[in-house]
Design a protein around this motif. Structure first.
Motif, PDB file in Angstrom:
ATOM      1  N   VAL A 125       8.230   6.286 -46.650  1.00 51.54           N
ATOM      2  CA  VAL A 125       7.404   7.473 -46.505  1.00 51.54           C
ATOM      3  C   VAL A 125       8.268   8.585 -45.930  1.00 51.54           C
ATOM      4  O   VAL A 125       9.370   8.357 -45.432  1.00 51.54           O
ATOM      5  CB  VAL A 125       6.182   7.215 -45.594  1.00 51.54           C
ATOM      6  N   ARG A 126       7.769   9.788 -45.987  1.00 50.24           N
ATOM      7  CA  ARG A 126       8.599  10.948 -45.688  1.00 50.24           C
ATOM      8  C   ARG A 126       9.108  10.985 -44.252  1.00 50.24           C
ATOM      9  O   ARG A 126      10.090  11.639 -43.963  1.00 50.24           O
ATOM     10  CB  ARG A 126       7.820  12.234 -45.992  1.00 50.24           C
TER      11      ARG A 126
ATOM     12  N   LYS B 292       2.462  -1.693 -53.262  1.00 48.91           N
ATOM     13  CA  LYS B 292       3.387  -0.761 -52.607  1.00 48.91           C
ATOM     14  C   LYS B 292       2.727   0.589 -52.340  1.00 48.91           C
ATOM     15  O   LYS B 292       3.046   1.260 -51.354  1.00 48.91           O
ATOM     16  CB  LYS B 292       4.659  -0.604 -53.439  1.00 48.91           C
ATOM     17  N   LYS B 293       1.810   0.995 -53.201  1.00 43.49           N
ATOM     18  CA  LYS B 293       1.081   2.238 -52.948  1.00 43.49           C
ATOM     19  C   LYS B 293       0.331   2.157 -51.625  1.00 43.49           C
ATOM     20  O   LYS B 293       0.348   3.105 -50.830  1.00 43.49           O
ATOM     21  CB  LYS B 293       0.096   2.510 -54.087  1.00 43.49           C
ATOM     22  N   HIS B 294      -0.302   1.027 -51.378  1.00 44.86           N
ATOM     23  CA  HIS B 294      -1.116   0.907 -50.171  1.00 44.86           C
ATOM     24  C   HIS B 294      -0.269   0.605 -48.934  1.00 44.86           C
ATOM     25  O   HIS B 294      -0.695   0.916 -47.809  1.00 44.86           O
ATOM     26  CB  HIS B 294      -2.231  -0.108 -50.388  1.00 44.86           C
ATOM     27  N   VAL B 295       0.922   0.064 -49.125  1.00 46.09           N
ATOM     28  CA  VAL B 295       1.863  -0.018 -48.004  1.00 46.09           C
ATOM     29  C   VAL B 295       2.232   1.390 -47.558  1.00 46.09           C
ATOM     30  O   VAL B 295       2.252   1.694 -46.359  1.00 46.09           O
ATOM     31  CB  VAL B 295       3.130  -0.809 -48.402  1.00 46.09           C
TER      32      VAL B 295
ATOM     33  N   LYS C  84       1.453   3.069 -43.865  1.00 40.58           N
ATOM     34  CA  LYS C  84       2.477   3.661 -43.016  1.00 40.58           C
ATOM     35  C   LYS C  84       2.149   5.108 -42.681  1.00 40.58           C
ATOM     36  O   LYS C  84       2.353   5.562 -41.547  1.00 40.58           O
ATOM     37  CB  LYS C  84       3.843   3.582 -43.709  1.00 40.58           C
ATOM     38  N   LYS C  85       1.642   5.834 -43.656  1.00 38.41           N
ATOM     39  CA  LYS C  85       1.257   7.229 -43.417  1.00 38.41           C
ATOM     40  C   LYS C  85       0.101   7.306 -42.434  1.00 38.41           C
ATOM     41  O   LYS C  85       0.079   8.192 -41.554  1.00 38.41           O
ATOM     42  CB  LYS C  85       0.870   7.891 -44.740  1.00 38.41           C
ATOM     43  N   MET C  86      -0.852   6.400 -42.542  1.00 40.73           N
ATOM     44  CA  MET C  86      -1.978   6.383 -41.613  1.00 40.73           C
ATOM     45  C   MET C  86      -1.500   6.158 -40.181  1.00 40.73           C
ATOM     46  O   MET C  86      -1.981   6.795 -39.240  1.00 40.73           O
ATOM     47  CB  MET C  86      -2.973   5.286 -42.004  1.00 40.73           C
TER      48      MET C  86
END
Length: 323
Positions: free
Chosen positions: A83-84, A218-221, A225-227
């Motif tokens: 993630v960013r 992987k989308k929900h990983v 992480k963003k959450m």
């Protein structure tokens, strides 16, 4: 906080082509540094260790002493769960020509005909550090406990370079077959001790799980992480034991059927949280995403992740009527 489907789609987005190129550039950077001290790639190209992932790799060897190295992008970049907020590319520099074995009780190297190695993990780390400092004229290179940090700028990539031995676990072998082992890597921090990881299994398992869940895993990983990052920004107290790798592993243990129930991201993520909350008793048997090591090493660590899931379940909301 109430999230829209579009927001979750943004959080779920994979690496861009430019970020994937960062992984290749990190390998190139280390390759070029190691060439300065006698290693060669034999004119071979950097390749993807596992298709459909940014896990780039390259073999190097030094003709003068027979040493062989394997460069591998590992971690969130390699598994395409970055993630960013995560910027460093994690690259393992694995010594393949010398390994650390682990045997069953009353078994020794003599049973396999192995001889003692002559090159230490500390020596490898010293060598990698020397090569990087030579390439960059001592600028922006920091030796840390477990790795060597390369501080990025306009012509190099932020990287954590992790020198490691090849680790071979022979405890499941009863025929004294030198090729029958579980392969990992062993890191020796400057402060002492040993850390054994399994990056290749992690990469392969993640790819398989993603395929089995119609590319939802992987989308929900990434969303998870963003959450975590958003919750921290909102003032939630999140213990340092909640790691990105831990969250990725947590979601790896969830049955594929949980991912398959809905199509919309907001519904699938809600199902994931419900499953975790309703199955805390399963945490004790969960594995890391490599499928080898237990995910939780203490009840305290389990409790930390349970508390995080409870907080996230309260934090995460969505509009069920959204189209």
């Amino acid at each position: 906080m109430k999230f829209t489907e579009r927001q979750l789609q943004t959080y779920a987005a994979p690496l861009s082509e430019s970020e994937e190129e960062r992984c290749k550039n990190a390998i190139r950077m280390i390759r070029d540094a190691m060439k300065l001290i006698g290693y060669s790639d034999n004119n071979k190209e950097i390749y993807k260790y596992e298709g459909e992932t940014p896990a780039y790799a390259l073999e190097l060897n030094a003709a003068s002493n027979g040493r062989k190295l394997f460069l591998l992008v590992q971690g969130s970049y390699a598994n395409n769960t970055n993630v960013r907020t995560q910027s460093d590319v994690d690259v393992a520099v694995i010594l393949e020509s010398t390994f650390i074995p682990e045997y069953r009780a009353n078994v020794s190297k003599d049973k396999y005909g192995f001889s003692d190695g002559t090159f230490t993990v500390e020596g490898l780390k010293d060598e990698v550090e020397r090569a990087l400092k030579l390439k960059f004229n001592n600028d922006g290179i920091e030796r840390n406990d477990k790795s060597i940090k390369v501080n990025g700028n306009s012509y190099r990539v932020d990287s954590d370079v992790v020198p490691a031995y090849r680790h071979r676990d022979y405890r499941g072998d009863y025929t004294f077959d030198a090729n029958n082992y579980v392969g990992g890597i062993e890191i020796r921090p400057d402060s002492g001790g040993r850390i054994i990881n399994f990056p290749e299994q992690h990469i392969k398992n993640g790819k398989r799980k993603n395929s089995e869940t119609n590319h939802k895993y992987k989308k929900h990983v990434r969303i998870m992480k963003k959450m975590k990052s958003l919750m921290a920004e909102s003032g939630y107290s999140i213990t340092s034991s909640i790691s990105s790798f831990g969250l990725e592993s947590l979601l790896w243990n969830i049955p594929n059927s949980v991912y398959e129930k809905y199509t919309a991201h907001r519904f699938v993520f809600d199902e994931i949280l419900k499953y975790l909350k309703n199955n805390f008793e399963n945490f004790e048997g969960y594995k890391e995403a490599n499928g080898v090591k237990p995910l939780f090493t203490s009840t305290t660590q389990q409790d930390d992740y349970k508390a995080f899931i409870r907080m996230l379940s309260e934090y995460y909301q969505y509009d069920i009527t959204e189209t």
